[in-house]
Write an enzyme that holds these catalytic residues in place. Sequence first.
Site, PDB file in Angstrom:
ATOM      1  N   GLY A 171      21.169 137.219 -29.964  1.00  0.00           N
ATOM      2  CA  GLY A 171      20.320 137.924 -30.925  1.00  0.00           C
ATOM      3  C   GLY A 171      20.319 137.504 -32.277  1.00  0.00           C
ATOM      4  O   GLY A 171      21.160 136.605 -32.492  1.00  0.00           O
ATOM      5  N   ASP A 172      19.455 138.199 -33.217  1.00  0.00           N
ATOM      6  CA  ASP A 172      19.559 137.662 -34.633  1.00  0.00           C
ATOM      7  C   ASP A 172      20.173 138.554 -35.480  1.00  0.00           C
ATOM      8  O   ASP A 172      20.858 139.501 -35.080  1.00  0.00           O
ATOM      9  CB  ASP A 172      18.159 137.356 -35.022  1.00  0.00           C
ATOM     10  CG  ASP A 172      17.118 138.795 -34.866  1.00  0.00           C
ATOM     11  OD1 ASP A 172      17.669 139.774 -34.929  1.00  0.00           O
ATOM     12  OD2 ASP A 172      15.933 138.809 -34.964  1.00  0.00           O
ATOM     13  N   GLY A 173      20.276 138.315 -36.807  1.00  0.00           N
ATOM     14  CA  GLY A 173      20.816 139.014 -37.794  1.00  0.00           C
ATOM     15  C   GLY A 173      20.431 140.571 -37.837  1.00  0.00           C
ATOM     16  O   GLY A 173      21.241 141.420 -38.089  1.00  0.00           O
TER      17      GLY A 173
ATOM     18  N   GLU B 173      23.676 124.196 -52.232  1.00  0.00           N
ATOM     19  CA  GLU B 173      24.039 123.521 -50.905  1.00  0.00           C
ATOM     20  C   GLU B 173      22.635 122.964 -50.271  1.00  0.00           C
ATOM     21  O   GLU B 173      21.785 123.904 -50.244  1.00  0.00           O
ATOM     22  CB  GLU B 173      24.630 124.459 -49.879  1.00  0.00           C
ATOM     23  CG  GLU B 173      24.986 123.933 -48.851  1.00  0.00           C
ATOM     24  CD  GLU B 173      25.928 125.074 -47.841  1.00  0.00           C
ATOM     25  OE1 GLU B 173      25.365 125.965 -47.552  1.00  0.00           O
ATOM     26  OE2 GLU B 173      26.836 124.575 -47.452  1.00  0.00           O
TER      27      GLU B 173
ATOM     28  N   CYS C 262      29.786 122.596 -43.706  1.00  0.00           N
ATOM     29  CA  CYS C 262      29.963 123.337 -45.005  1.00  0.00           C
ATOM     30  C   CYS C 262      30.761 122.542 -46.114  1.00  0.00           C
ATOM     31  O   CYS C 262      30.708 122.962 -47.076  1.00  0.00           O
ATOM     32  CB  CYS C 262      30.399 124.542 -44.692  1.00  0.00           C
ATOM     33  SG  CYS C 262      31.816 124.670 -43.715  1.00  0.00           S
TER      34      CYS C 262
ATOM     35  N   GLY D  44      18.596 142.363 -35.731  1.00  0.00           N
ATOM     36  CA  GLY D  44      18.707 142.993 -34.343  1.00  0.00           C
ATOM     37  C   GLY D  44      20.072 143.374 -33.908  1.00  0.00           C
ATOM     38  O   GLY D  44      20.340 144.383 -33.149  1.00  0.00           O
ATOM     39  N   VAL D  45      20.910 142.446 -34.071  1.00  0.00           N
ATOM     40  CA  VAL D  45      22.411 142.556 -33.447  1.00  0.00           C
ATOM     41  C   VAL D  45      23.247 142.387 -34.323  1.00  0.00           C
ATOM     42  O   VAL D  45      24.438 143.513 -34.698  1.00  0.00           O
ATOM     43  CB  VAL D  45      22.666 141.280 -32.360  1.00  0.00           C
ATOM     44  CG1 VAL D  45      24.196 141.306 -32.202  1.00  0.00           C
ATOM     45  CG2 VAL D  45      21.788 141.333 -31.273  1.00  0.00           C
ATOM     46  N   GLY D  46      23.041 141.506 -35.443  1.00  0.00           N
ATOM     47  CA  GLY D  46      24.493 141.304 -36.651  1.00  0.00           C
ATOM     48  C   GLY D  46      24.429 142.581 -37.373  1.00  0.00           C
ATOM     49  O   GLY D  46      25.411 142.990 -37.706  1.00  0.00           O
TER      50      GLY D  46
ATOM     51  N   LYS E 126      28.578 137.072 -31.619  1.00  0.00           N
ATOM     52  CA  LYS E 126      27.234 136.707 -31.779  1.00  0.00           C
ATOM     53  C   LYS E 126      26.798 135.605 -32.358  1.00  0.00           C
ATOM     54  O   LYS E 126      27.099 135.093 -33.489  1.00  0.00           O
ATOM     55  CB  LYS E 126      26.578 137.915 -32.707  1.00  0.00           C
ATOM     56  CG  LYS E 126      24.878 137.938 -32.699  1.00  0.00           C
ATOM     57  CD  LYS E 126      24.223 138.314 -33.794  1.00  0.00           C
ATOM     58  CE  LYS E 126      23.958 137.399 -34.605  1.00  0.00           C
ATOM     59  NZ  LYS E 126      23.313 135.964 -34.295  1.00  0.00           N
TER      60      LYS E 126
HETATM   61  P1  NAD Z   1      22.660 132.449 -41.554  1.00  0.00           P
HETATM   62  O1  NAD Z   1      23.783 132.784 -42.525  1.00  0.00           O
HETATM   63  O2  NAD Z   1      21.342 133.194 -41.632  1.00  0.00           O
HETATM   64  O3  NAD Z   1      23.077 132.662 -40.078  1.00  0.00           O
HETATM   65  C1  NAD Z   1      24.223 132.355 -39.378  1.00  0.00           C
HETATM   66  C2  NAD Z   1      24.730 133.465 -38.647  1.00  0.00           C
HETATM   67  O4  NAD Z   1      24.643 134.848 -39.244  1.00  0.00           O
HETATM   68  C3  NAD Z   1      23.640 133.708 -37.331  1.00  0.00           C
HETATM   69  O5  NAD Z   1      24.464 133.868 -36.259  1.00  0.00           O
HETATM   70  C4  NAD Z   1      22.568 134.695 -37.835  1.00  0.00           C
HETATM   71  O6  NAD Z   1      22.043 135.504 -36.896  1.00  0.00           O
HETATM   72  C5  NAD Z   1      23.486 135.661 -38.639  1.00  0.00           C
HETATM   73  N1  NAD Z   1      23.030 136.511 -39.618  1.00  0.00           N
HETATM   74  C6  NAD Z   1      22.029 136.334 -40.554  1.00  0.00           C
HETATM   75  N2  NAD Z   1      21.800 137.355 -41.255  1.00  0.00           N
HETATM   76  C7  NAD Z   1      22.801 138.252 -40.921  1.00  0.00           C
HETATM   77  C8  NAD Z   1      22.945 139.776 -41.150  1.00  0.00           C
HETATM   78  N3  NAD Z   1      22.133 140.272 -42.198  1.00  0.00           N
HETATM   79  N4  NAD Z   1      23.724 140.434 -40.666  1.00  0.00           N
HETATM   80  C9  NAD Z   1      24.813 139.964 -39.719  1.00  0.00           C
HETATM   81  N5  NAD Z   1      24.325 138.760 -39.152  1.00  0.00           N
HETATM   82  C10 NAD Z   1      23.489 137.933 -39.635  1.00  0.00           C
HETATM   83  O7  NAD Z   1      22.498 130.890 -41.614  1.00  0.00           O
HETATM   84  P2  NAD Z   1      21.026 130.036 -41.571  1.00  0.00           P
HETATM   85  O8  NAD Z   1      19.870 130.930 -42.109  1.00  0.00           O
HETATM   86  O9  NAD Z   1      20.875 129.581 -40.253  1.00  0.00           O
HETATM   87  O10 NAD Z   1      21.306 128.961 -42.694  1.00  0.00           O
HETATM   88  C11 NAD Z   1      21.059 129.118 -43.937  1.00  0.00           C
HETATM   89  C12 NAD Z   1      21.866 128.219 -44.785  1.00  0.00           C
HETATM   90  O11 NAD Z   1      23.114 128.517 -44.481  1.00  0.00           O
HETATM   91  C13 NAD Z   1      22.100 126.856 -44.418  1.00  0.00           C
HETATM   92  O12 NAD Z   1      21.112 126.043 -45.248  1.00  0.00           O
HETATM   93  C14 NAD Z   1      23.164 126.585 -44.993  1.00  0.00           C
HETATM   94  O13 NAD Z   1      23.239 126.222 -46.368  1.00  0.00           O
HETATM   95  C15 NAD Z   1      24.294 127.624 -44.857  1.00  0.00           C
HETATM   96  N6  NAD Z   1      24.901 127.738 -43.563  1.00  0.00           N
HETATM   97  C16 NAD Z   1      26.233 127.486 -44.016  1.00  0.00           C
HETATM   98  C17 NAD Z   1      27.280 127.229 -42.684  1.00  0.00           C
HETATM   99  C18 NAD Z   1      28.658 126.909 -42.783  1.00  0.00           C
HETATM  100  O14 NAD Z   1      29.275 126.678 -42.085  1.00  0.00           O
HETATM  101  N7  NAD Z   1      29.364 127.657 -43.940  1.00  0.00           N
HETATM  102  C19 NAD Z   1      26.432 127.379 -41.433  1.00  0.00           C
HETATM  103  C20 NAD Z   1      25.130 127.406 -41.091  1.00  0.00           C
HETATM  104  C21 NAD Z   1      24.395 127.232 -42.438  1.00  0.00           C
END
Ligand code: NAD
Length: 476
Positions: A205-207, A381, A283, A209-211, A174
């Site tokens: 999809g998003d966190g 961060e 990161c 709906g799919v995650g 995903k």
């Molecule tokens: P996020 O963690 O919300 O999203 C990353 C992935 O996780 C996406 O595919 C998202 O759909 C999925 N996701 C989100 N919530 C989930 C859940 N509860 N269950 C399963 N899957 C889920 O990242 P974001 O909101 O897009 O970014 C927020 C912050 O995260 C950024 O400001 C940054 O600090 C950090 N970030 C870190 C990295 C890294 O490489 N470590 C990458 C992106 C973002």
Amino acid sequence: MTHPLPDATRHYINGQWTVSRGTGRKAIINPSNRAVIGEVALGDAADVEAAVAAAVAAFDAWSQTSVAERVAVLRRITDGMIARNDEMAAAISAEMGAPRGLSRGAQAPSGPQHFEEIIKVLETYQFEEKLGTTLLRREPIGVCALITPWNWPLNQIAVKVAPALAAGCTMVLKPSELSPLDAVIFAEICHEAGLPAGVFNLLQGDGVGVGAPLTSHPKVDMVSFTGSTRAGIAISESAAKTIKRVSLELGGKSANIILDDADLAKAIPASVRGCMGNTGQSCNAPTRLLVPAALYSQAVELAVATAQKLKVGAGDSEADLGPLANEPQYNRVVAMISAAEAEGATLLTGGATPPAGTDGYFVSPTIFGDVTPGMTIAREEVFGPVLAILRYDSVDEAVSIANDSVYGLSGYVWGSEGRAGAVARRLRTGMVHVNGASLDSAAPFGGFKMSGNGREWGVFGLEEFLEVKSVYGGGQ
Ligand code: NAD
């Protein structure tokens, strides 16, 4: 040559492109100009059921393929990514804003690079060994959920899919709903490479709906996740009830210690470029620059001059820095800049005002001086082109500031070899770069503390996807 953007409204399940059962859609926005460039399907729990069922059904056969068979498929996928590098790069530039040099020269090539490294590992890896009279076997862990972010989208896909395939696992990927296009091209390449149906499945999809249904699914054996610490915690909780293995690669606030015998003229410009690369959305970016108090003015001068030379521009330009990848990220970065100013850090260059003539989610390379360890800008961060400069008086103080973080992803040290090496050993981080040494795709990538608990890349990446079995008497 211009490439049409791929269609992200379908999932790839059991070897076929399928209509999403979830009926939600989300606009895909080009962050360079805020234009709507497509739609991504928002899958739901029924899509998750179908994809997991396909991965479960494919596991028995795929887990028993020979190393030679898996190497052959991995090679075809690698070749496919190399052949479609510029198309992949164009999709990445459009969905997350990386300028052309970065998307063609680093973002897109990172996919085949990680595959090549895993092929090398797989060709010689010992899946069986003897321990006295016992046979130790390393076996694929099973069905894996791979959840990836938007900042290095293909890189994150490759560092998960390549070792999972090499191990003999089947999987559901995903990608981020904010950058879903490169994953479609990747799935097409897997299909063309002849990967058996069900081994690799893609759900858009998003966190929510799919995650969430994916990470709590009883038939998913492992979750490998890269992204925010917030989501990493939610995923760990969701996975706990079915005792899945959870491998996390999360955020960081990496310190960069300049020792007083470092070559400042080399160290400072390289450090600023390291922080600002990919518009600060890595990161492991060196975001806290720690300089000896006596060298502070000199360091500031060099840092500001370097930042002001960086060209900011759209994803289809040759700029050094693109926009922030999406609107939520832009809002977060602007809020962090305002917080730093409000807390008394000195704005040396950049700031929250968008660069002249831009219309997307642009922020100029920004540097704050007079930062103290308690400030938000020194602790949280940012994930944007924002550098914090802190002073220190002794090496012990520098190490203590560096280690005073909930994160522990990476560290950076510049100075004479012996002294820099000694400091590197004291940093509580999963990685340290000494005097600007680059990352090594054979070495483990991952962090200590709240930066996660997994290791990706090379042989350590492969072993994340393996279980160990003791066959008593089997070693005779
Ligand atoms: P996020 O963690 O919300 O999203 C990353 C992935 O996780 C996406 O595919 C998202 O759909 C999925 N996701 C989100 N919530 C989930 C859940 N509860 N269950 C399963 N899957 C889920 O990242 P974001 O909101 O897009 O970014 C927020 C912050 O995260 C950024 O400001 C940054 O600090 C950090 N970030 C870190 C990295 C890294 O490489 N470590 C990458 C992106 C973002």
